[in-house]
Design a protein around this motif. Structure first.
Motif, PDB file in Angstrom:
ATOM      1  N   THR A 202       0.842  -1.201   0.000  1.00  0.00           N
ATOM      2  CA  THR A 202       0.000   0.000   0.000  1.00  0.00           C
ATOM      3  C   THR A 202       0.873   1.245   0.000  1.00  0.00           C
ATOM      4  O   THR A 202       0.629   2.199  -0.749  1.00  0.00           O
ATOM      5  N   LEU A 203       1.899   1.230   0.839  1.00  0.00           N
ATOM      6  CA  LEU A 203       2.835   2.362   0.905  1.00  0.00           C
ATOM      7  C   LEU A 203       3.566   2.534  -0.426  1.00  0.00           C
ATOM      8  O   LEU A 203       3.766   3.656  -0.897  1.00  0.00           O
ATOM      9  N   MET A 204       3.951   1.414  -1.028  1.00  0.00           N
ATOM     10  CA  MET A 204       4.617   1.446  -2.335  1.00  0.00           C
ATOM     11  C   MET A 204       3.722   2.127  -3.377  1.00  0.00           C
ATOM     12  O   MET A 204       4.166   2.958  -4.168  1.00  0.00           O
ATOM     13  N   ASN A 205       2.440   1.772  -3.371  1.00  0.00           N
ATOM     14  CA  ASN A 205       1.503   2.349  -4.330  1.00  0.00           C
ATOM     15  C   ASN A 205       1.360   3.853  -4.137  1.00  0.00           C
ATOM     16  O   ASN A 205       1.284   4.613  -5.105  1.00  0.00           O
ATOM     17  N   VAL A 206       1.313   4.286  -2.872  1.00  0.00           N
ATOM     18  CA  VAL A 206       1.130   5.709  -2.588  1.00  0.00           C
ATOM     19  C   VAL A 206       2.368   6.505  -2.987  1.00  0.00           C
ATOM     20  O   VAL A 206       2.263   7.577  -3.594  1.00  0.00           O
ATOM     21  N   ILE A 207       3.563   5.974  -2.668  1.00  0.00           N
ATOM     22  CA  ILE A 207       4.804   6.709  -2.962  1.00  0.00           C
ATOM     23  C   ILE A 207       5.058   6.759  -4.466  1.00  0.00           C
ATOM     24  O   ILE A 207       5.350   7.808  -5.032  1.00  0.00           O
ATOM     25  N   SER A 208       4.943   5.595  -5.120  1.00  0.00           N
ATOM     26  CA  SER A 208       5.350   5.510  -6.521  1.00  0.00           C
ATOM     27  C   SER A 208       4.190   5.689  -7.498  1.00  0.00           C
ATOM     28  O   SER A 208       4.395   5.685  -8.709  1.00  0.00           O
ATOM     29  N   LYS A 209       2.956   5.810  -6.962  1.00  0.00           N
ATOM     30  CA  LYS A 209       1.754   5.951  -7.805  1.00  0.00           C
ATOM     31  C   LYS A 209       1.650   4.792  -8.799  1.00  0.00           C
ATOM     32  O   LYS A 209       1.325   4.969  -9.973  1.00  0.00           O
TER      33      LYS A 209
END
Length: 413
Positions: A214-221
């Motif tokens: 989830t964090l990966m998705n938010v940071i890297s879009k």
């Protein structure tokens, strides 16, 4: 009208032991996790069994009385699967299968099954198959009934191998083939890593299901698969991320777990190379989980095993939106206050306050709470690594370069 398709969960019971090293509370926490693993694998836990013992029975893990109790229960409720919290020896697994007349699994077997379900790429499937073969090899004699006895005597002597030895040879050959295949892919991935240039590498690490993807998705879009189950992500995902004017590589790695099977550590070692070669680790923690301190210890132990425990690390305490401490009622004079009753502010005043140079962040990746603070902290950490690596060739930081040049000139004089 079409009826909605319902998922059929396989009914199972769990079993574990209470020892001097593992008290009743600790076993309860392990069985909670084992139940979540069972659910992730497609099972439904209907009952738990536990027994207090000095050490496991070398033949059947549990005592005869407890085995009879389990046997009676599974027969009455038509349950075909019994899952043990600890890894069983080949002899224990064979004896328990015979005594209970049911499918007997241990924690390692269950995790391998989940990994087999979750593996999407050819690389992940190869890694999982290698781990399964390594687990299977010493257990071959108990896997099929036609292999239980190596018959001898009249009419049974002859050339060639016995069935059990034939199967063992096939599995050993398969292991050698898979290892060679992984070595080839590892070399290819090593070339890919070397071709990524000199950008700073940041790796997300942490216990399984703490919100790394989830964090990966938010940071890297990006769109990395996310699900509220254990081991949703097996394949390492690498994305180029830019914060302000600074680019770096961010990788999302497989989650860790307590009692992680040694076969998986071995077969997934190249996936863990992303962690070994990272310049900065973001250790993500699910602070809403009541046992998160144990999770941190488990991750640190694995980082130590792969010789990555000395890397610069930022502790990212995620899921603050779901954090709910246990509440002591006003008229409750019996319950003693423990860490389970700490508020978030109280937690911040504990050891978390002393994590190197204020390197502890409290965020919610889902709600993007405190996310700007997170981005700023990651930016500063990556920037420092970048400056250290390229002190005189840094077009991103002209002020730093000019100041550094002035210092160099004054030192030369």
């Amino acid at each position: 009208m079409l009826e909605k398709e319902t998922i059929q969960y396989e009914k199972a019971v769990l079993a574990g032991i209470i020892t001097r090293e593992q008290d009743e509370q600790k076993l309860s926490e392990y069985l909670d996790e084992l139940e979540f693993l069972t659910y992730t694998a497609g099972g439904e836990v209907v009952k738990r069994f536990s027994q207090r013992m000095e050490k496991p029975n070398p033949k059947t893990f549990l005592g005869t009385g407890k085995i009879e109790e389990i046997n009676l229960y599974i027969k009455e409720h038509d349950i075909k699967t019994v899952i043990f919290d600890d890894e069983l020896t080949p002899a224990q697994q064979k004896n328990l299968t015979r005594e209970l007349n049911a499918k007997v699994l241990d924690r390692t077997n269950l995790i391998l099954d989940i990994f087999a379900q979750r593996a999407q790429t050819s690389y992940a499937r190869t890694q999982v198959e290698l781990a399964q073969c390594q687990y299977l090899l010493p257990r071959l004699s108990g896997m099929w009934t036609h292999l239980e006895r190596q018959r001898g005597g009249i009419g049974m002597r002859g050339p060639g191998e016995t069935e059990i030895e034939t199967d063992r040879r096939i599995v050993r050959d398969r292991i050698a083939l898979l290892k060679e295949k992984l070595r080839t892919i590892d070399r290819q991935m090593g070339v890919q890593r070397s071709n990524r240039g000199a950008m700073v590498r940041v790796a997300l690490v942490g216990y399984t299901n703490v919100g790394k993807s989830t964090l990966m998705n938010v940071i890297s879009k990006s769109e990395v698969f996310v699900e509220n189950k254990l081991f949703a992500t097996l394949d390492t995902t690498v994305r180029k991320v830019v914060i302000k004017n600074l680019p770096f590589l961010l990788s999302d790695t497989v989650g860790f777990i307590r009692k992680l099977p040694t076969q998986l550590v071995e077969s997934f070692k190249s996936t863990l190379d992303e962690v070994r070669e990272a310049d900065l680790l973001l250790h993500v923690v699910d602070i809403s989980h009541h046992d998160f301190e144990d999770h941190i210890a488990s991750v640190n132990q694995i980082l130590q095993e792969i010789k990555s425990n000395d890397k610069p690390t930022i502790m990212v305490f995620n899921k603050i939106d779901a954090f709910k401490p246990d509440v002591i009622e006003e008229d409750d004079l019996v319950t003693e206050k423990t860490t389970r009753h700490y508020s978030l502010d109280e937690w911040k005043q504990t050891w978390m306050n002393n994590v190197g140079e204020n390197n502890a962040l409290f965020i919610s990746a889902t709600n993007k709470e405190n996310f700007e603070q997170f981005r700023e902290k990651v930016y500063e950490a990556v920037r420092q690594i970048h400056i250290t690596r390229f002190p005189y060739n840094n077009f991103l930081y002209p002020d730093y370069k000019d100041n550094h040049a002035e210092e160099k000139e004054s030192n030369d004089e």
